[in-house]
Motif scaffolding. Structure first.
Motif, PDB file in Angstrom:
ATOM      1  N   GLU A   1       0.836  -1.187   0.000  1.00  0.00           N
ATOM      2  CA  GLU A   1       0.000   0.000   0.000  1.00  0.00           C
ATOM      3  C   GLU A   1       0.886   1.257   0.000  1.00  0.00           C
ATOM      4  OE1 GLU A   1      -2.845  -0.065   3.169  1.00  0.00           O
ATOM      5  OE2 GLU A   1      -4.196   1.260   2.093  1.00  0.00           O
TER       6      GLU A   1
ATOM      7  N   GLU B   1      -8.448  13.044  16.302  1.00  0.00           N
ATOM      8  CA  GLU B   1      -8.987  11.808  15.750  1.00  0.00           C
ATOM      9  C   GLU B   1      -8.600  10.614  16.622  1.00  0.00           C
ATOM     10  OE1 GLU B   1     -11.055  11.646  13.280  1.00  0.00           O
ATOM     11  OE2 GLU B   1     -10.918  13.796  12.899  1.00  0.00           O
ATOM     12  N   PRO B   2      -9.509   9.637  16.711  1.00  0.00           N
ATOM     13  CA  PRO B   2      -9.176   8.392  17.416  1.00  0.00           C
ATOM     14  C   PRO B   2      -7.909   7.793  16.809  1.00  0.00           C
ATOM     15  CG  PRO B   2     -11.484   8.416  16.738  1.00  0.00           C
ATOM     16  CD  PRO B   2     -10.852   9.617  16.131  1.00  0.00           C
ATOM     17  N   SER B   3      -7.200   7.006  17.595  1.00  0.00           N
ATOM     18  CA  SER B   3      -5.882   6.578  17.141  1.00  0.00           C
ATOM     19  C   SER B   3      -5.826   5.157  16.608  1.00  0.00           C
ATOM     20  CB  SER B   3      -4.883   6.703  18.275  1.00  0.00           C
ATOM     21  OG  SER B   3      -5.101   5.702  19.214  1.00  0.00           O
ATOM     22  N   GLY B   4      -6.932   4.484  16.472  1.00  0.00           N
ATOM     23  CA  GLY B   4      -6.838   3.074  16.066  1.00  0.00           C
ATOM     24  C   GLY B   4      -6.214   2.282  17.181  1.00  0.00           C
TER      25      GLY B   4
ATOM     26  N   GLN C   1       1.992   5.921  13.770  1.00  0.00           N
ATOM     27  CA  GLN C   1       1.159   7.071  13.429  1.00  0.00           C
ATOM     28  C   GLN C   1       1.901   8.369  13.679  1.00  0.00           C
ATOM     29  OE1 GLN C   1      -2.516   6.495  15.582  1.00  0.00           O
ATOM     30  NE2 GLN C   1      -3.501   5.662  13.755  1.00  0.00           N
TER      31      GLN C   1
ATOM     32  N   ARG D   1      -2.212  11.977  17.372  1.00  0.00           N
ATOM     33  CA  ARG D   1      -3.588  11.879  16.889  1.00  0.00           C
ATOM     34  C   ARG D   1      -4.584  12.635  17.754  1.00  0.00           C
ATOM     35  NH1 ARG D   1      -5.239   9.884  12.093  1.00  0.00           N
ATOM     36  NH2 ARG D   1      -6.943   8.706  12.983  1.00  0.00           N
TER      37      ARG D   1
ATOM     38  N   PRO E   1     -13.003   2.912  16.074  1.00  0.00           N
ATOM     39  CA  PRO E   1     -12.514   3.772  14.985  1.00  0.00           C
ATOM     40  C   PRO E   1     -11.236   3.174  14.397  1.00  0.00           C
ATOM     41  CG  PRO E   1     -12.979   5.049  16.960  1.00  0.00           C
ATOM     42  CD  PRO E   1     -13.121   3.620  17.345  1.00  0.00           C
ATOM     43  N   SER E   2     -10.966   3.494  13.147  1.00  0.00           N
ATOM     44  CA  SER E   2      -9.881   2.787  12.469  1.00  0.00           C
ATOM     45  C   SER E   2      -8.580   3.558  12.361  1.00  0.00           C
ATOM     46  CB  SER E   2     -10.328   2.414  11.060  1.00  0.00           C
ATOM     47  OG  SER E   2     -10.335   3.559  10.250  1.00  0.00           O
ATOM     48  N   GLY E   3      -8.489   4.731  12.981  1.00  0.00           N
ATOM     49  CA  GLY E   3      -7.267   5.494  12.761  1.00  0.00           C
ATOM     50  C   GLY E   3      -7.233   5.991  11.336  1.00  0.00           C
ATOM     51  N   ASN E   4      -6.049   6.217  10.808  1.00  0.00           N
ATOM     52  CA  ASN E   4      -6.007   6.830   9.480  1.00  0.00           C
ATOM     53  C   ASN E   4      -6.078   5.807   8.354  1.00  0.00           C
ATOM     54  OD1 ASN E   4      -3.276   6.022   8.746  1.00  0.00           O
ATOM     55  ND2 ASN E   4      -2.672   7.334  10.438  1.00  0.00           N
ATOM     56  N   PRO E   5      -6.354   6.277   7.141  1.00  0.00           N
ATOM     57  CA  PRO E   5      -6.651   5.381   6.020  1.00  0.00           C
ATOM     58  C   PRO E   5      -5.482   4.470   5.693  1.00  0.00           C
ATOM     59  CG  PRO E   5      -6.236   7.618   5.254  1.00  0.00           C
ATOM     60  CD  PRO E   5      -6.333   7.675   6.740  1.00  0.00           C
ATOM     61  N   PHE E   6      -4.293   4.958   5.876  1.00  0.00           N
ATOM     62  CA  PHE E   6      -3.109   4.173   5.578  1.00  0.00           C
ATOM     63  C   PHE E   6      -3.159   2.822   6.275  1.00  0.00           C
ATOM     64  CE2 PHE E   6       1.079   3.426   4.278  1.00  0.00           C
ATOM     65  CZ  PHE E   6       1.723   2.786   5.316  1.00  0.00           C
ATOM     66  N   ASN E   7      -3.828   2.794   7.383  1.00  0.00           N
ATOM     67  CA  ASN E   7      -3.797   1.571   8.178  1.00  0.00           C
ATOM     68  C   ASN E   7      -4.820   0.528   7.759  1.00  0.00           C
ATOM     69  OD1 ASN E   7      -1.766   2.452   9.880  1.00  0.00           O
ATOM     70  ND2 ASN E   7      -3.227   3.661  11.039  1.00  0.00           N
ATOM     71  N   SER E   8      -5.674   0.867   6.842  1.00  0.00           N
ATOM     72  CA  SER E   8      -6.809  -0.027   6.618  1.00  0.00           C
ATOM     73  C   SER E   8      -6.369  -1.470   6.415  1.00  0.00           C
ATOM     74  CB  SER E   8      -7.633   0.454   5.432  1.00  0.00           C
ATOM     75  OG  SER E   8      -6.805   0.620   4.295  1.00  0.00           O
TER      76      SER E   8
ATOM     77  N   GLN F   1      -4.245  -2.985   9.484  1.00  0.00           N
ATOM     78  CA  GLN F   1      -5.106  -3.337  10.614  1.00  0.00           C
ATOM     79  C   GLN F   1      -5.834  -4.636  10.356  1.00  0.00           C
ATOM     80  OE1 GLN F   1      -7.508   0.140  11.359  1.00  0.00           O
ATOM     81  NE2 GLN F   1      -6.164   0.801  12.988  1.00  0.00           N
TER      82      GLN F   1
ATOM     83  N   ASP G   1     -12.069   9.152   7.966  1.00  0.00           N
ATOM     84  CA  ASP G   1     -10.981   9.460   8.896  1.00  0.00           C
ATOM     85  C   ASP G   1     -11.203  10.786   9.588  1.00  0.00           C
ATOM     86  OD1 ASP G   1      -9.747   7.158   7.815  1.00  0.00           O
ATOM     87  OD2 ASP G   1      -9.236   8.392   6.092  1.00  0.00           O
ATOM     88  N   ALA G   2     -12.419  11.302   9.491  1.00  0.00           N
ATOM     89  CA  ALA G   2     -12.712  12.591  10.103  1.00  0.00           C
ATOM     90  C   ALA G   2     -13.763  12.461  11.190  1.00  0.00           C
ATOM     91  CB  ALA G   2     -13.166  13.577   9.024  1.00  0.00           C
ATOM     92  N   ALA G   3     -13.875  11.275  11.782  1.00  0.00           N
ATOM     93  CA  ALA G   3     -14.917  11.064  12.787  1.00  0.00           C
ATOM     94  C   ALA G   3     -14.702  11.984  13.991  1.00  0.00           C
ATOM     95  CB  ALA G   3     -14.944   9.604  13.232  1.00  0.00           C
TER      96      ALA G   3
ATOM     97  N   ARG H   1     -10.935  14.345   2.780  1.00  0.00           N
ATOM     98  CA  ARG H   1     -11.228  13.087   3.467  1.00  0.00           C
ATOM     99  C   ARG H   1     -12.537  12.451   3.007  1.00  0.00           C
ATOM    100  NH1 ARG H   1      -8.996  14.000   9.585  1.00  0.00           N
ATOM    101  NH2 ARG H   1     -10.172  15.938   9.563  1.00  0.00           N
TER     102      ARG H   1
END
Lengths: 312, 312, 312, 312
Positions: free
Chosen positions: B110, C97-100, C108, C117, D98-105, D108, D249-251, D290
């Motif tokens: 990615e 933002e939440p940190s995962g 991060q 975050r 929450p999933s943190g940032n998109p990079f992590n999808s 994770q 990612d903007a929750a 986002r």
């Protein structure tokens, strides 16, 4: 191609001269590191290359006798000095695997519970220095004594200005050290460790000095005075780690182009080993985006192409 | 240590016999891969090792003529076959750097926008197969023809049962392929690509076959019939990629212990190259936790220790 | 379900008594944190819960007047104190933002170039303390003064033993601070910052104290003395950050079960806000695997179920 | 600020009119999604907003009756429909964090062994659709029937062109599905699942339709016809997941600015819930970086500011 079959002294001088001549005609050599003043001030047109043969003969071209900041190149010597002392126990505290890309440096350290991937990423070099410090009480002093003995150059020393500059930009290394300490993988006080680490990175030496100091790896572990520093097996190990991990995130590229165990520094220097044959050192301060000397890698690439002396 | 200085035929036979004898006395050989039935059914006590010299002489010990599932070993041959056809353009679609630890496989893909780190991780091998498929219309067929020609064994073939089993467990490879396709780095339809890929992994061959098929890398690119598959420089490149990336997440360990370009498969086979000297193949189905044959790595370690033939 | 429609004083006392009675019958409350002695020594059977209404009335059940180590709960108050001073500029130095998951904390930070975050992960709390320290010269002192004023309890203080213990285990926080400093996101000297940080984590307070100190968030920013600390919009912001980031890696779970803005600490305490209605504090030292009080979360879950007072 | 205390019908119309008027004066609305033609063709100046009260009254401003592509907004409804059928068992297959940032999808997903972080990231929505498909045999049909019933608009349907476009860009979703299948977390055949998934994303509906269809969450689980879809507790859960995970990612940012459970789609629509009071839907196709509607988020921000109806 000129396949080298002789081992007579100065055998590689014509090849070096050809490389120097070609390099002189090549524009575009990257940019010197600029995070500390002493490195930023280097002339990107500087170029030197030296060969040290097994018998201690050393010769070179260009700026091969001009001292420069060795930086990460010294990680090879501290690794050898510590390995000579503690042997395989070292490998319980630092790994021997390539680290993937730079982005991962911290996450890998976290994922692997404070055990750095290899001794040449900064985290791993901190561990090696920490362990050598514990065993000697003066890791940087041990390094300097070794370099002076192998190179026969008693005037080698630390560059206090460079060490001070490194210290001013030392937050990331401090972070790594504290992080590993949180996993119990650092013995010394962090300020002591960082002082030792920054001093060893600050050693100024020439291509001639470094080629001579690297020859023990071409001699399978035997020092200039004939004594053994590393077992044959350990020397092989150090060469293997150099090949797989010696040039930051470009180890694969370096193996592919040059095909020799090598180690680079952000001062623009590189050392390389032709096992059983000779040691090389090249210097040119302009770096590529991964921190390796542009003209230095090109010169080593030409060397193995012209001599056929790649390990592959 | 017995430093080998002869190149006469069957020179390594005494070394192989000693290794076989030592291996026979060694308990604890790991466990065969169990994700597909054909691999799980292998007898972990099987052990074979073969050497192919530059002139095509091949000899071995133990089960060196028994076919086994080559699995990822074939990635070396598809890499060479594609590189021979498209040259450096390949490297715009797959990198040459070690991949760090397994956890990173997807995140690296990615992070690096669909360009796999190297041709030997699954993602990279899928790209190589995809490109060879585009250029030949039958990547697996090309591979099989090459293996038959180099080994002189016309009976080599795909194991349909293994290919079918792989396909049943193919979701992760399908995920990788679709993910790279989303970045435009796959040309063929995914089911076509996966079919080609699983077939090439299913080739059954013996140590004798594989040692012979690998000899072109010891001969710097020259095939058994004297024609050139790869330029000298390309052969060096393939060897370099094998050394830095050939044994999953244990490339550093393999370089450190064995010190030869090598490639392993989860069927328990390993091939290795002594450039300019010979090719090796070893097989024993029991794997360590990183997917490499326990007895196989140990045998190669002993081989380079006993012969001094490590590249380092 | 007892939907609460009254706002009369002590309205929730029957609900608290029922929760305390149910909790007393529930075995299995997790284990106290054991990384510092003061926390490990807590009796896991301790349980206290308090409600503070908007008019300053406070009441509770169980051990609601027994002081415990507040730990991360104080991050809410330093956030409010700094936000009151510098306003939105804070958000250029720490995200919302939440940190995962926890594994990502360092990666991060690296990926986002030293900007944490949110203010409730350790890295973010260090930034908030750093900024409050720059603005006040004594961040921990500001915090203590605020807590004393809101709770009306002048005997609140730091627990020097806890602060010293934290300091001994402070390598990871030192790593975070140095790492952020390498990106220019820390103003103060690291030892000064860490000292401030560990002291604020060491504050000992009871459920009664904390419920009262949290009431300004239920009053949309108005302190106990009627003065405004935060604008209505800022109070909403703090509540939002608590809901999305207040319970480590279990924020989603907490929102799902409890449905109130809340913040937990590894001492076993939790604070929660019913906007426009009341503030809550609960304490029980046994933690789940994500660091939140087992009985504390269960008690808050029961509270919102029995009263219907979830924000959802 | 106009704190709303009435619940009379059309109570929010003046607020909506003020927001529409302000929005009309605001330039800079981001850019429509451009990865599929139907979205790229939207006029970025479009703006509509609707409120549906608990009694089913619906009213709005601007383009509130114009259908648009709902995209990810439908993930809320499939979540509710599956949760109603299987209850808590769903949460063994998809998380609520929450999933943190998109990079992590992807990392994770790998780290957590094929269990997506929450039902609103694509991986999680695929799992929900897969499970609803298993339980109903026609997940997309169930969704459509629900939307028609709640909105009273029998003409709602799938946009075949949008579904076809999604399918053409479906490699990443196929990668996610295969990857989860490799962990055993997908039941249906991947092509069947993807077809269902792309169809549900393609539903075209207006702000009026969506506000009405969302009202069951404001009514704590009760559908338009008075029957119960979700328990009060489940409705609270869905609202909680929307607040913590509903806007990519903007929750955190959405919670901070708007303070309501909400869910956005790349078609530029957003739905939001004021529990116990009303449901909202807003649409404007221009997105921020986002993926959330610029004017849509701003309008909801103004709504909660003007009415004081944030949950905080």
């Amino acid at each position: 191609m000129v396949i080298m079959t002789m081992t007579s002294s100065r055998a590689f001088l014509p090849v070096l001269e050809r490389i120097a001549e070609e390099t002189g005609r090549t524009p575009g050599r990257g940019r010197p590191a600029d995070y500390i003043p002493a490195l930023a001030a280097c002339d990107p047109r500087s170029f030197g290359m030296a060969v040290a043969e097994l018998d201690g003969t050393v010769y070179g071209v260009g700026d091969w006798r001009q001292p420069f900041s060795t930086q990460s190149i010294t990680k090879v010597f501290t690794l050898a000095l510590d390995l000579a002392r503690e042997g395989d126990e070292l490998w319980e505290h630092v790994g021997r695997e390539p680290s993937g890309n730079p982005f991962n440096s911290l996450v890998q350290l976290e994922y692997e519970q404070g055990i750095p991937r290899n001794p040449f990423i900064n985290a791993g070099a901190l561990v090696v220095t920490d362990r050598l410090q514990t065993r000697t009480g003066d890791a940087a002093g041990e390094l300097l004594a070794f370099l002076r003995a192998e190179s026969g150059n008693a005037s080698l020393g630390f560059d206090q200005g460079v060490a001070a500059s490194e210290s001013q930009h030392g937050d990331r290394n401090a972070a790594l050290a504290h992080f590993m300490a949180s996993y119990g993988n650092i013995d010394n006080e962090i300020p002591v460790l960082l002082d030792q680490y920054f001093r060893q990175c600050s050693v100024a030496a020439s291509c001639a000095d470094l080629a001579l100091a690297t020859t023990f790896l071409a001699r399978h572990g035997i020092r200039a005075d004939g004594t053994r520093l590393l077992t044959r097996s350990q020397a092989k190990q150090v060469n293997a780690v150099m090949l797989t991990c010696g040039t930051y995130d470009a180890a694969g590229e370096f193996a592919y182009r040059v095909g020799l165990p090598g180690k680079s520094g952000v001062g623009g220097g590189i050392i390389a080993v032709v096992p059983g044959r000779c040691a090389l050192s090249v210097w040119s301060p302009g770096l590529d985006e991964r921190g390796n000397s542009v003209a230095g890698v090109a010169a080593l690439d030409r060397f193995t192409t012209l001599t056929g002396l790649s390990v592959f």
